[in-house]
Design an enzyme around this catalytic site. Structure first.
Site, PDB file in Angstrom:
ATOM      1  N   ASN A 153       0.801  -1.232   0.000  1.00 21.73           N
ATOM      2  CA  ASN A 153       0.000   0.000   0.000  1.00 21.73           C
ATOM      3  C   ASN A 153       0.832   1.280   0.000  1.00 21.73           C
ATOM      4  O   ASN A 153       0.384   2.303  -0.507  1.00 21.73           O
ATOM      5  CB  ASN A 153      -1.002  -0.003   1.161  1.00 21.73           C
ATOM      6  N   GLY A 228       2.055  -5.649   7.448  1.00 21.93           N
ATOM      7  CA  GLY A 228       1.092  -6.393   6.654  1.00 21.93           C
ATOM      8  C   GLY A 228      -0.072  -6.849   7.498  1.00 21.93           C
ATOM      9  O   GLY A 228      -0.439  -6.208   8.485  1.00 21.93           O
ATOM     10  N   SER A 229      -0.661  -7.971   7.138  1.00 22.24           N
ATOM     11  CA  SER A 229      -1.867  -8.447   7.815  1.00 22.24           C
ATOM     12  C   SER A 229      -1.516  -9.055   9.168  1.00 22.24           C
ATOM     13  O   SER A 229      -0.423  -9.580   9.376  1.00 22.24           O
ATOM     14  CB  SER A 229      -2.579  -9.497   6.962  1.00 22.24           C
ATOM     15  N   GLU A 248       3.897  -4.225  12.307  1.00 19.18           N
ATOM     16  CA  GLU A 248       2.931  -3.131  12.104  1.00 19.18           C
ATOM     17  C   GLU A 248       1.805  -3.739  11.286  1.00 19.18           C
ATOM     18  O   GLU A 248       1.962  -4.007  10.099  1.00 19.18           O
ATOM     19  CB  GLU A 248       3.602  -1.953  11.388  1.00 19.18           C
ATOM     20  N   LEU A 249       0.671  -3.958  11.954  1.00 20.47           N
ATOM     21  CA  LEU A 249      -0.384  -4.764  11.363  1.00 20.47           C
ATOM     22  C   LEU A 249      -1.615  -3.910  11.060  1.00 20.47           C
ATOM     23  O   LEU A 249      -1.502  -2.733  10.750  1.00 20.47           O
ATOM     24  CB  LEU A 249      -0.710  -5.932  12.299  1.00 20.47           C
ATOM     25  N   CYS A 286      -3.727   1.302   6.946  1.00 18.78           N
ATOM     26  CA  CYS A 286      -4.086   0.718   8.240  1.00 18.78           C
ATOM     27  C   CYS A 286      -4.812   1.713   9.137  1.00 18.78           C
ATOM     28  O   CYS A 286      -5.467   1.308  10.097  1.00 18.78           O
ATOM     29  CB  CYS A 286      -2.829   0.223   8.950  1.00 18.78           C
ATOM     30  N   GLU A 380     -10.732  -5.592   9.340  1.00 21.17           N
ATOM     31  CA  GLU A 380     -10.212  -4.430   8.616  1.00 21.17           C
ATOM     32  C   GLU A 380     -10.639  -4.542   7.159  1.00 21.17           C
ATOM     33  O   GLU A 380     -10.265  -5.493   6.467  1.00 21.17           O
ATOM     34  CB  GLU A 380      -8.689  -4.388   8.718  1.00 21.17           C
TER      35      GLU A 380
END
Length: 480
Positions: A153, A228-229, A248-249, A286, A380
């Site tokens: 992203n 990511g996820s 970092e999710l 996010c 999300e």
């Protein structure tokens, strides 16, 4: 004839024995082909990174800072070229792509500054009798080579958030860009190759996702930085419990509009920011606004303004300067968003605007009366969809924010200073933005979440802390 892009193996260009295509998500056109490293080349890169650990750690600060300054300068010079590339591989509207390059410019500049001023700290130890004549010097040293796994992203800026702090502390890094968007990272490799960084201190390897478990498990890469996820992130962490892993999710960020945010100007500002930041990057951030939680006293007026401003978001070809909302990263992503909205509607949600798909583009969408058992209420969405919720008090609003498995950032529209401090104290998130949407991020600040939103923090100074450990040297026999 389409060019096949080389990758970067221990600081030099290389090609593998196969390639894959990168296509524009808006029109399906071929953007380029990317060479894939062989298993032997991946091994070579890891071995080079491991060998470079002591060499890079001993590099003078001015060398690392000069390299970071050079990257910042060259990104500035190549802004339009790289922005066009981001738009081509990611589908991000060109105006947002230019902004992303500008942010990466700043990330490398801050990293250069931090590299110069990371001096450690001193501590006198004669505060107790046993420490008489002793003095401590505490400095930070790299934990070892870093495996940086970047998402699609923000294909340049989130790469920068891994590469820049690693260089700043002298930690070799192997960067694995997202398969959908490797081209920006490969251009960054071109710029890094212009510097005097030691051999083996960096590689950019477009490795297939199915090849990643072996890299993740490799003991020569003791630090993993993943964005990511939450599903993939925690799989990584669980598979390497003895490594230092930062994640970092995801999130499902809430914007809270309280009763005191009630003037016409207040509501216009809130609606403008909510509409923009539920849809920027196609909602693929996010900290995109996913939930709007508004006090009953302002709810009806806010809803009218939010719907109007969402409808005013311009969709279309992301190469057009006027476009606000481009496609998602691919058509499958748009189909997933479509199915989640259909699930919500089937369970009783009302579509106030949007709710349609054309190829990889999903129309900016506003939902009301979203039931708690809808997928969108918990997961999300990572798409241009927001839901509106009415509450009767600040207590209820804050409870609604916290009623989530995620906790990345929240926005609170209030003028009350006490409420602002209460929000920071009570909301279970990594960041609270007062008077704005939750989507604000300054790249130098600590950024990260709690609960299923991850562990550790990005932001150059804070990532440098994650990539290093404290080492104490005690001097003895001193006349203090």
């Amino acid at each position: 004839m389409t060019t096949t892009h080389e990758f970067w193996l221990a600081g030099r260009r290389a090609t593998g024995d196969g390639d894959f295509e990168v296509r524009h998500s808006f029109d399906g056109s071929l953007v380029g082909k990317v060479s894939v490293p062989t298993d032997a080349q991946v091994e070579e890169a890891v071995a080079a990174a491991a060998a470079a650990v002591p060499v890079f750690a001993a590099t003078p600060a001015h060398v690392r800072a000069a390299a970071l300054d050079h990257v910042s300068k060259r990104l500035t010079e190549r802004t339009e070229e790289i922005a066009q590339l981001i738009t081509a591989e990611n589908g991000k509207p060109i105006k947002w792509a230019r902004g992303e390059v500008g942010r990466a410019v700043s990330v490398f500049r801050w990293a250069a500054e931090e590299a110069r001023r990371t001096n450690g700290e001193t501590m006198r130890l004669d505060t107790d009798p046993g420490g008489v004549g002793r003095f401590a010097l505490i400095r930070r040293f790299p934990r070892g080579a870093v495996l940086g796994i970047a998402p699609f992203n923000f294909p340049l800026n989130l790469v920068a958030h891994k590469v820049a702090p690693a260089i700043a502390v002298g930690a070799p890094i192997i960067l694995k860009p997202a398969p959908a968007t490797p081209l920006s990272a490969l251009v960054l490799g071109e710029i890094l190759a212009e510097t005097d960084l030691p051999a083996g201190s960096w590689s950019v390897l477009p490795v297939a996702n199915e090849k990643m478990p072996a890299l993740v498990q490799d003991e020569r890469l003791p630090v993993i930085s993943f964005t990511g996820s939450d599903k993939v992130g925690y799989q990584i962490m669980d598979s390497v419990p003895r490594k230092h892993v930062t994640l970092e999710l995801g999130g499902n960020a809430a914007a809270v509009v309280l009763a005191d945010w009630s003037s016409e100007a207040d509501l216009d500002w809130a609606a403008t920011r909510i509409a923009m930041f539920s849809n920027y990057q196609g909602g693929q951030s996010c900290i995109s606004v996913q939930r709007v939680i508004a006090d009953a006293s302002v709810y009806d007026a806010l809803v009218e303004k939010v719907v109007a401003k969402v409808q005013a978001q311009v969709t279309g070809d992301p190469k057009d300067d006027a476009v606000d909302v481009g496609p998602l990263v691919d058509e499958n992503a748009a189909k997933r968003v479509e199915s989640w909205v259909e699930d919500a509607v089937a369970k009783g949600a009302k579509v106030l605007t949007g709710g349609t798909r054309e190829g990889a583009t999903y129309a900016p969408t506003v939902l009301a009366e979203l039931p708690a058992d809808a997928i969108l209420a918990r997961a999300e969405v990572f798409g241009p969809v927001l839901s509106l919720h009415k509450v009767d008090s600040t207590d209820e609003a804050f409870a609604a924010v916290n009623d989530s498995a995620f906790g990345l950032q929240a926005g609170v529209f209030t003028h009350d200073l006490q409420t602002a401090f209460r929000a920071q104290r009570e909301l279970e998130v990594g960041g609270v933005i007062i008077g704005d949407a939750p989507s604000f991020r300054a790249d130098q600040m600590p950024y990260g979440g709690v609960k299923d939103s991850g562990v550790g923090r990005e932001g150059v100074k804070y990532a440098m802390g994650d990539f290093t450990y404290e080492k104490v040297m005690v001097l003895t026999g001193l006349d203090l």
